[in-house]
Scaffold this motif. Structure first.
Motif, mmCIF file in Angstrom:
data_model
loop_
_atom_site.group_PDB
_atom_site.id
_atom_site.type_symbol
_atom_site.label_atom_id
_atom_site.label_comp_id
_atom_site.label_asym_id
_atom_site.label_seq_id
_atom_site.Cartn_x
_atom_site.Cartn_y
_atom_site.Cartn_z
ATOM 1 N N THR A 34 -35.980 49.445 120.829
ATOM 2 C CA THR A 34 -34.614 49.050 120.490
ATOM 3 C C THR A 34 -34.523 48.676 119.017
ATOM 4 O O THR A 34 -35.360 47.911 118.521
ATOM 5 C CB THR A 34 -34.198 47.824 121.340
ATOM 6 O OG1 THR A 34 -34.415 48.134 122.713
ATOM 7 C CG2 THR A 34 -32.756 47.457 121.115
ATOM 8 N N ASP A 35 -33.520 49.199 118.340
ATOM 9 C CA ASP A 35 -33.281 48.803 116.950
ATOM 10 C C ASP A 35 -33.065 47.298 116.890
ATOM 11 O O ASP A 35 -32.329 46.730 117.713
ATOM 12 C CB ASP A 35 -32.032 49.475 116.385
ATOM 13 C CG ASP A 35 -32.158 50.977 116.237
ATOM 14 O OD1 ASP A 35 -33.152 51.557 116.714
ATOM 15 O OD2 ASP A 35 -31.227 51.564 115.644
ATOM 16 N N ASP A 62 -31.250 45.627 114.971
ATOM 17 C CA ASP A 62 -29.867 45.219 114.714
ATOM 18 C C ASP A 62 -28.906 45.394 115.895
ATOM 19 O O ASP A 62 -27.741 45.010 115.798
ATOM 20 C CB ASP A 62 -29.315 45.918 113.470
ATOM 21 C CG ASP A 62 -29.220 47.430 113.611
ATOM 22 O OD1 ASP A 62 -29.788 47.988 114.573
ATOM 23 O OD2 ASP A 62 -28.574 48.059 112.757
ATOM 24 N N VAL A 63 -29.359 45.960 117.010
ATOM 25 C CA VAL A 63 -28.469 46.056 118.179
ATOM 26 C C VAL A 63 -28.831 45.058 119.277
ATOM 27 O O VAL A 63 -28.136 44.988 120.292
ATOM 28 C CB VAL A 63 -28.383 47.492 118.771
ATOM 29 C CG1 VAL A 63 -27.848 48.462 117.745
ATOM 30 C CG2 VAL A 63 -29.695 47.950 119.332
ATOM 31 N N ARG A 95 -26.365 42.755 121.794
ATOM 32 C CA ARG A 95 -25.011 43.319 121.709
ATOM 33 C C ARG A 95 -24.636 43.911 123.054
ATOM 34 O O ARG A 95 -25.489 44.370 123.801
ATOM 35 C CB ARG A 95 -24.932 44.394 120.632
ATOM 36 C CG ARG A 95 -25.048 43.784 119.234
ATOM 37 C CD ARG A 95 -24.682 44.710 118.112
ATOM 38 N NE ARG A 95 -23.417 45.405 118.307
ATOM 39 C CZ ARG A 95 -23.137 46.570 117.724
ATOM 40 N NH1 ARG A 95 -23.999 47.149 116.922
ATOM 41 N NH2 ARG A 95 -21.987 47.154 117.936
ATOM 42 N N THR A 105 -32.807 52.730 122.330
ATOM 43 C CA THR A 105 -31.477 52.163 122.114
ATOM 44 C C THR A 105 -31.286 51.861 120.635
ATOM 45 O O THR A 105 -32.086 51.128 120.042
ATOM 46 C CB THR A 105 -31.285 50.881 122.944
ATOM 47 O OG1 THR A 105 -31.574 51.168 124.317
ATOM 48 C CG2 THR A 105 -29.868 50.359 122.833
ATOM 49 N N GLY A 106 -30.238 52.434 120.074
ATOM 50 C CA GLY A 106 -29.934 52.260 118.659
ATOM 51 C C GLY A 106 -30.157 53.557 117.902
ATOM 52 O O GLY A 106 -30.951 54.414 118.313
ATOM 53 N N ILE A 135 -23.183 52.415 119.586
ATOM 54 C CA ILE A 135 -24.562 52.189 120.015
ATOM 55 C C ILE A 135 -25.035 53.411 120.798
ATOM 56 O O ILE A 135 -24.420 53.802 121.786
ATOM 57 C CB ILE A 135 -24.707 50.919 120.869
ATOM 58 C CG1 ILE A 135 -24.360 49.680 120.038
ATOM 59 C CG2 ILE A 135 -26.134 50.810 121.419
ATOM 60 C CD1 ILE A 135 -24.521 48.369 120.779
ATOM 61 N N GLN A 141 -27.903 55.499 123.035
ATOM 62 C CA GLN A 141 -28.968 55.240 123.986
ATOM 63 C C GLN A 141 -29.338 56.530 124.699
ATOM 64 O O GLN A 141 -28.488 57.369 124.974
ATOM 65 C CB GLN A 141 -28.574 54.190 125.017
ATOM 66 C CG GLN A 141 -29.746 53.811 125.924
ATOM 67 C CD GLN A 141 -29.380 52.710 126.884
ATOM 68 O OE1 GLN A 141 -28.643 52.933 127.821
ATOM 69 N NE2 GLN A 141 -29.898 51.529 126.612
#
Length: 104
Positions: free
Chosen positions: A21-22, A24-25, A28, A69-70, A94, A96
């Protein structure tokens, strides 16, 4: 430098699931009312250790099931040849995708 949350989970069947997962997400949540699609990126599910792109690639290579994700995470899967860009779900910015590797 981009950082990723990387979580490795072994399923009861012995499969390895990896979530990348990034950073920055994380934490969220987005919902597309028209399609009825929701993405919730909770630390309790997606959180793992923070790592680099090289760490993410190394972990993905050993996985049977992959959830990316991201934007940056999904692009790793595309560059590795595991993800068809047309199969990526995007909800309010976003991205995914889920990948299942099959061995015969």
């Amino acid at each position: 430098m981009a950082m990723f949350y990387i979580r490795r989970v072994e399923t009861p069947e012995g499969l390895v699931m990896v979530l990348v997962t990034d950073e920055d997400v994380m934490e969220r949540a987005v919902y597309d009312e028209e399609r009825g699609v929701r993405i919730i990126v909770s630390r309790s599910f997606y959180g793992g250790s923070l790592g680099t792109e090289a760490d993410a690639i190394k972990t993905i290579e050993k996985a049977d099931i992959i959830v990316l994700t991201g934007e940056k995470s999904v692009s790793i899967g595309v560059r590795m040849g595991l993800v068809n860009p047309d199969s990526v779900l995007e909800v309010k910015g976003i991205k995914q995708v889920q990948v299942f590797k099959f061995s015969y």
